[in-house]
Design a protein around this motif. Structure first.
Motif, PDB file in Angstrom:
ATOM      1  N   GLU A 268       6.239 -11.965   7.388  1.00 30.87           N
ATOM      2  CA  GLU A 268       6.648 -10.865   8.264  1.00 30.87           C
ATOM      3  C   GLU A 268       6.072  -9.534   7.784  1.00 30.87           C
ATOM      4  O   GLU A 268       5.685  -8.683   8.585  1.00 30.87           O
ATOM      5  N   GLY A 269       6.029  -9.359   6.461  1.00 28.82           N
ATOM      6  CA  GLY A 269       5.487  -8.116   5.915  1.00 28.82           C
ATOM      7  C   GLY A 269       4.023  -7.928   6.252  1.00 28.82           C
ATOM      8  O   GLY A 269       3.595  -6.858   6.703  1.00 28.82           O
ATOM      9  N   LYS A 270       3.233  -8.954   6.030  1.00 30.50           N
ATOM     10  CA  LYS A 270       1.813  -8.873   6.375  1.00 30.50           C
ATOM     11  C   LYS A 270       1.623  -8.676   7.877  1.00 30.50           C
ATOM     12  O   LYS A 270       0.718  -7.952   8.326  1.00 30.50           O
ATOM     13  N   GLY A 271       2.482  -9.328   8.659  1.00 28.41           N
ATOM     14  CA  GLY A 271       2.362  -9.251  10.109  1.00 28.41           C
ATOM     15  C   GLY A 271       2.531  -7.842  10.650  1.00 28.41           C
ATOM     16  O   GLY A 271       1.981  -7.495  11.708  1.00 28.41           O
ATOM     17  N   PHE A 272       3.293  -7.029   9.930  1.00 25.80           N
ATOM     18  CA  PHE A 272       3.501  -5.653  10.396  1.00 25.80           C
ATOM     19  C   PHE A 272       2.171  -4.915  10.553  1.00 25.80           C
ATOM     20  O   PHE A 272       1.986  -4.142  11.500  1.00 25.80           O
ATOM     21  N   PHE A 273       1.239  -5.135   9.644  1.00 27.28           N
ATOM     22  CA  PHE A 273      -0.016  -4.385   9.670  1.00 27.28           C
ATOM     23  C   PHE A 273      -0.956  -4.859  10.770  1.00 27.28           C
ATOM     24  O   PHE A 273      -1.973  -4.209  11.044  1.00 27.28           O
ATOM     25  N   ASP A 274      -0.615  -5.969  11.418  1.00 26.42           N
ATOM     26  CA  ASP A 274      -1.448  -6.490  12.502  1.00 26.42           C
ATOM     27  C   ASP A 274      -1.004  -6.001  13.878  1.00 26.42           C
ATOM     28  O   ASP A 274      -1.695  -6.254  14.866  1.00 26.42           O
ATOM     29  N   ILE A 275       0.155  -5.305  13.954  1.00 24.77           N
ATOM     30  CA  ILE A 275       0.604  -4.844  15.258  1.00 24.77           C
ATOM     31  C   ILE A 275      -0.241  -3.648  15.689  1.00 24.77           C
ATOM     32  O   ILE A 275      -0.890  -2.995  14.870  1.00 24.77           O
ATOM     33  N   PRO A 276      -0.288  -3.345  16.983  1.00 28.70           N
ATOM     34  CA  PRO A 276      -1.138  -2.238  17.459  1.00 28.70           C
ATOM     35  C   PRO A 276      -0.793  -0.915  16.786  1.00 28.70           C
ATOM     36  O   PRO A 276       0.368  -0.638  16.473  1.00 28.70           O
ATOM     37  N   LYS A 277      -1.814  -0.104  16.585  1.00 22.70           N
ATOM     38  CA  LYS A 277      -1.636   1.186  15.922  1.00 22.70           C
ATOM     39  C   LYS A 277      -0.612   2.049  16.641  1.00 22.70           C
ATOM     40  O   LYS A 277       0.198   2.743  16.003  1.00 22.70           O
ATOM     41  N   GLU A 278      -0.618   2.008  17.967  1.00 22.11           N
ATOM     42  CA  GLU A 278       0.317   2.865  18.705  1.00 22.11           C
ATOM     43  C   GLU A 278       1.771   2.478  18.440  1.00 22.11           C
ATOM     44  O   GLU A 278       2.669   3.337  18.469  1.00 22.11           O
TER      45      GLU A 278
END
Length: 394
Positions: A55-65
């Motif tokens: 889940e932690g790594k996944g946060f950085f893959d969400i859209p910048k906005e």
């Protein structure tokens, strides 16, 4: 001799009367001689660790906005998302991207002390983007809070204080903090990567203890021994890395050492390093007067003598690049006030929006310190050493 590796302790041994004394002896060694240790068998399954990492790594893959909707500067709590290279340590930019979370509290009442703004709800990514993120990290922080308070009781026993010696510094609903951090490799940083590989500059943690889950295979975390050598602290599966904070060193009259450490960004082509540090909280209303004049009581003299022998064997003095930051005699009179000022120093963009007077005061202090340094150098004396800064990162 100073340490050349980081010891590994098995927390399950502390729960068995047959092995607890040996565990406490090993813990005392780690506290006095290193200030860092690996902790295994902490009571969290590998399945849960894997879920937290995923889940932690996944946060950085969400859209910048989506990240910018929960940017740290949107709230006075210093909770939320920080863009790459938005924080400063030891006068240099830290090349990391992160989100800060904490065990949640309601928004403080009107008229509450300013540092109560640090006690607040989190800025969470929306559930339609990361459906499990909030629950996973809420549960993890709750469990880590329990582990940290238990481990602090073992620290007390290891140096022959009552097991509840530190309990006075924990609120019933104590706030603890957590970061999820991404350190890009220097090859992806472009111009910024050419300016250095500082993931986090040399620093010490501020309070009692922190617990790092190294969430990728990369090396990068380094600990400074008494001779000034940087010792690698590589990932070991199934462990947390425990760092002793400055507050614990002060309260134990120097017996438990807080050790300078840093993070180097991964080399070009190695990919991003991820880490998830948990920072044990301390009651924000704790005063420096209490810390200096009351504290947790006197550590037995023979225990302090053991620490003095350790110091003598390593040359009689410590080589540290970072001095204590939280001390009485300054503007702040409580840990909460000092923490707030430190956060403004680390995140001037948040300070400009929510705490302009504190930021102005800090900049005036820095200007006076710089002027004093120039004057002492021109006069032929030794230049002043700028005060170090405690930060929260691994």
């Amino acid at each position: 001799m100073s340490f050349t590796s980081i010891p590994v302790l098995d927390l399950s041994l502390a729960k068995d009367p047959a092995t607890k004394l040996a565990f406490l002896a090993d813990l005392r060694h780690a506290l006095m001689e290193v200030g860092f240790l690996y902790l295994q068998n902490v009571g969290i399954s590998q399945e849960v660790f894997d879920q937290v990492i995923r889940e932690g790594k996944g946060f950085f893959d969400i859209p910048k906005e989506e990240k910018l909707k929960i940017e740290m500067k949107n709230a006075p709590s210093f909770l939320g998302y920080s863009r790459l290279s938005a924080e400063i340590t030891a006068g240099a930019i830290d090349h990391r991207e992160q989100i800060d979370l904490s065990t949640e509290h309601p928004v403080p009442e009107p008229g509450a002390p300013l540092h109560y703004n640090l006690l607040a709800p989190n800025q969470w990514p929306p559930p339609n983007v990361l459906p499990s993120f909030r629950q996973v990290f809420t549960d993890y922080m709750k469990k880590m809070g329990e582990i940290s308070v238990y481990f602090t009781s073992l620290i007390a026993e290891a140096i022959e204080l009552p097991a509840n010696a530190f309990d006075k510094y924990f609120d019933k609903d104590q706030q603890h903090k957590l970061k999820i951090v991404k350190y890009p490799d220097v090859g992806t940083l472009g111009k910024e990567g050419k300016e250095g590989n500082q993931g986090v500059g040399p620093h010490k943690d501020s309070m009692l203890s922190s617990y790092l889950l190294q969430a990728s295979h990369h090396r990068g975390l380094q600990v400074q021994n008494m001779f000034g050598q940087w010792i690698d602290c590589p990932p070991i599966p199934g462990t947390l890395v425990v760092a002793i904070g400055q507050g614990l060193e002060a309260l134990t009259q120097g017996v438990c050492v807080s050790t300078t450490h840093r993070v180097l960004s991964p080399a070009a082509g190695e990919g991003a390093r991820f880490s998830i540090p948990f920072f044990q909280g301390v009651r924000g209303d704790t005063t420096f007067d209490d810390l200096e004049k009351v504290g947790v009581g006197q550590v037995p003299e023979h225990v302090k003598e053991q620490r003095r022998r350790v110091l003598k064997a390593s040359g009689g003095q410590r080589l540290d690049d970072v001095e204590f930051t939280f001390r009485s005699g300054g503007v702040a009179t409580t840990l909460g006030e000092a923490t707030l000022r430190n956060r403004v120093k680390s995140h001037p963009d948040v300070g400009e929006r929510w705490y302009p007077e504190i930021l102005r005061s800090l900049r005036e202090e820095q200007s006076r310190a710089a002027a004093g340094s120039r004057n002492s150098t021109v006069g032929g004396g030794a230049a002043m050493v700028p005060e170090g800064k405690t930060v929260e990162a691994h």
